[in-house]
Design an enzyme around this catalytic site. Structure first.
Site, PDB file in Angstrom:
ATOM      1  N   ARG A   1       0.862  -1.178   0.000  1.00 10.51           N
ATOM      2  CA  ARG A   1       0.000   0.000   0.000  1.00 10.51           C
ATOM      3  C   ARG A   1       0.901   1.231   0.000  1.00 10.51           C
ATOM      4  NH1 ARG A   1      -2.185  -3.474   4.069  1.00 10.51           N
ATOM      5  NH2 ARG A   1      -4.287  -4.231   3.565  1.00 10.51           N
TER       6      ARG A   1
ATOM      7  N   LYS B   1      -2.366  -2.236   7.787  1.00 15.51           N
ATOM      8  CA  LYS B   1      -3.586  -1.794   8.452  1.00 15.51           C
ATOM      9  C   LYS B   1      -3.723  -2.502   9.796  1.00 15.51           C
ATOM     10  CE  LYS B   1      -6.482  -0.468   4.509  1.00 15.51           C
ATOM     11  NZ  LYS B   1      -7.737  -0.762   3.774  1.00 15.51           N
TER      12      LYS B   1
ATOM     13  N   HIS C   1      -2.280   2.118  -6.017  1.00 16.41           N
ATOM     14  CA  HIS C   1      -3.144   0.963  -5.795  1.00 16.41           C
ATOM     15  C   HIS C   1      -3.334   0.148  -7.081  1.00 16.41           C
ATOM     16  CE1 HIS C   1      -4.753  -0.221  -1.971  1.00 16.41           C
ATOM     17  NE2 HIS C   1      -5.835  -0.724  -2.540  1.00 16.41           N
TER      18      HIS C   1
ATOM     19  N   ARG D   1      -0.631  -2.266  -6.898  1.00 15.35           N
ATOM     20  CA  ARG D   1      -0.963  -3.297  -5.913  1.00 15.35           C
ATOM     21  C   ARG D   1      -1.940  -4.310  -6.505  1.00 15.35           C
ATOM     22  NH1 ARG D   1      -1.353  -4.557  -0.335  1.00 15.35           N
ATOM     23  NH2 ARG D   1      -3.469  -4.951   0.453  1.00 15.35           N
TER      24      ARG D   1
ATOM     25  N   HIS E   1      -4.389  -9.029   3.788  1.00 15.41           N
ATOM     26  CA  HIS E   1      -5.834  -8.984   3.981  1.00 15.41           C
ATOM     27  C   HIS E   1      -6.220  -9.815   5.199  1.00 15.41           C
ATOM     28  CE1 HIS E   1      -6.709  -8.031  -0.530  1.00 15.41           C
ATOM     29  NE2 HIS E   1      -6.410  -6.948   0.169  1.00 15.41           N
TER      30      HIS E   1
ATOM     31  N   TYR F   1     -10.060 -10.772  -6.595  1.00 17.88           N
ATOM     32  CA  TYR F   1      -9.071 -10.979  -7.651  1.00 17.88           C
ATOM     33  C   TYR F   1      -9.353 -12.227  -8.463  1.00 17.88           C
ATOM     34  CZ  TYR F   1      -6.572  -7.181  -5.477  1.00 17.88           C
ATOM     35  OH  TYR F   1      -6.250  -5.948  -4.986  1.00 17.88           O
TER      36      TYR F   1
END
Length: 317
Positions: free
Chosen positions: A155, A190, A260, A263, A286, A295
């Site tokens: 990110r 995150k 992004h 990414r 994730h 995806y």
């Protein structure tokens, strides 16, 4: 209305439109949209043979379903429902209705857009691009940023949080750093979750070239950030967006490129080659594999396009 004169509005509707024009001071365009939405509601009520102020939640749900089946977008339906909800809220305050029939009614969910990823050849074209006329310092930095984003799927916040070294001791770890010996990036993602992702050979070479010239313009007092600007301060996410967009333009790409997108490209290309969804989830950081599963839709889209182009029975007449 389309194809004819607008119907005469009931007194309650006209009073509400006057209210929002005066009290809320709506722009003329917004006031017109409110009027059109309420005219649509009147049409539905007349078709259902039900007075406007006697409509029930079941009517509103049926009207929303009719709009959806006729092809109106989920966002468009949500906006119309919002306008109707405002009218009945006002009507309830005026004691014209006992309840708001739109309260609690939700339109259809908008489909999640597929993440935008570059084609493999476009990603390689961007990564291989070299501008001989550019400032060598900026060129080395921007090349390293591009390679690292595509190589490791970081990110942009993780990228700009990287430091040159992990820190003076284990009690004060940096937000992130590159372990050149192991070929790995340690990042803080995150939820303040740390993860380790591999860094490809091309990205490692670009990073080493950048480190060789990173400190040259500065005499002393350089902060620990891996990626810095012309004044020696840590590069911002916005700066990365701007530089990447310009680099993509110089490389001749017509697609809009931002961090992004790289990414997404990292994840999509890795999934196309390996088919290992769980590994892609871990590399992206994730928390839920459901987030990564989007995806698979992107990968199927790629396969479907290949099928359309290659299979003799796929072509539509």
């Amino acid at each position: 209305m389309e194809g004819g004169a607008a119907p005469e509005l009931p007194a309650a509707v006209q009073a509400y439109l006057d209210y929002v024009r005066v009290e809320k001071r709506l722009a003329e365009r917004t006031h017109t949209l409110y009027t059109l939405d309420l005219c649509k509601l009147l049409e539905f009520a007349q078709a259902a043979q039900t007075p406007l102020l006697a409509l029930q939640p079941a009517h509103i749900r049926r009207f929303a379903a009719q709009m959806h089946s006729s092809g109106r977008s989920a966002r468009g339906i949500a906006l119309i429902l919002s306008g109707w909800r405002g009218f009945f809220q006002w009507a309830a305050r005026q004691a014209l209705v006992p309840l708001n029939p739109v309260e609690g009614v939700r339109g259809p969910r908008a489909p999640k857009p597929l993440p935008k990823a570059l084609a493999v050849e476009d990603a390689l074209q961007l990564a291989d691009h070299a501008n001989a006329e550019a400032d060598p310092w900026l060129e080395a930095r921007d090349a390293a940023i591009t390679e690292l984003l595509y190589s490791s799927g970081l990110r942009v916040g993780e990228l700009v949080g990287l430091d040159v070294a992990p820190g003076p001791d284990t009690e004060r770890l940096a937000r992130g750093w590159i372990d050149f010996a192991a070929g790995e990036a340690h990042v803080l993602g995150k939820g303040s979750k740390r993860r380790i992702v591999p860094v490809g050979g091309a990205a490692l070479r670009a990073l080493q070239s950048w480190l060789a010239c990173r400190a040259q313009p500065f005499a002393q007092g350089l902060e620990p950030a891996l990626f810095i600007g012309r004044r020696g301060a840590r590069l911002t996410a916005q700066s990365v967006w701007v530089r990447l967009r310009e680099r993509a333009r110089q490389a001749g790409l017509t697609t809009s490129v931002h961090p992004h997108v790289l990414r997404h490209s990292f994840a999509s290309h890795l999934l196309q080659s390996s088919g290992d969804l769980r590994a892609v989830q871990e590399l992206l950081g994730h928390a839920s594999i459901a987030t990564t599963q989007i995806y698979t839709r992107l990968d199927f889209q790629h396969l479907a396009q290949a099928y359309e182009m290659a299979h003799p029975r796929a072509k539509k007449k």
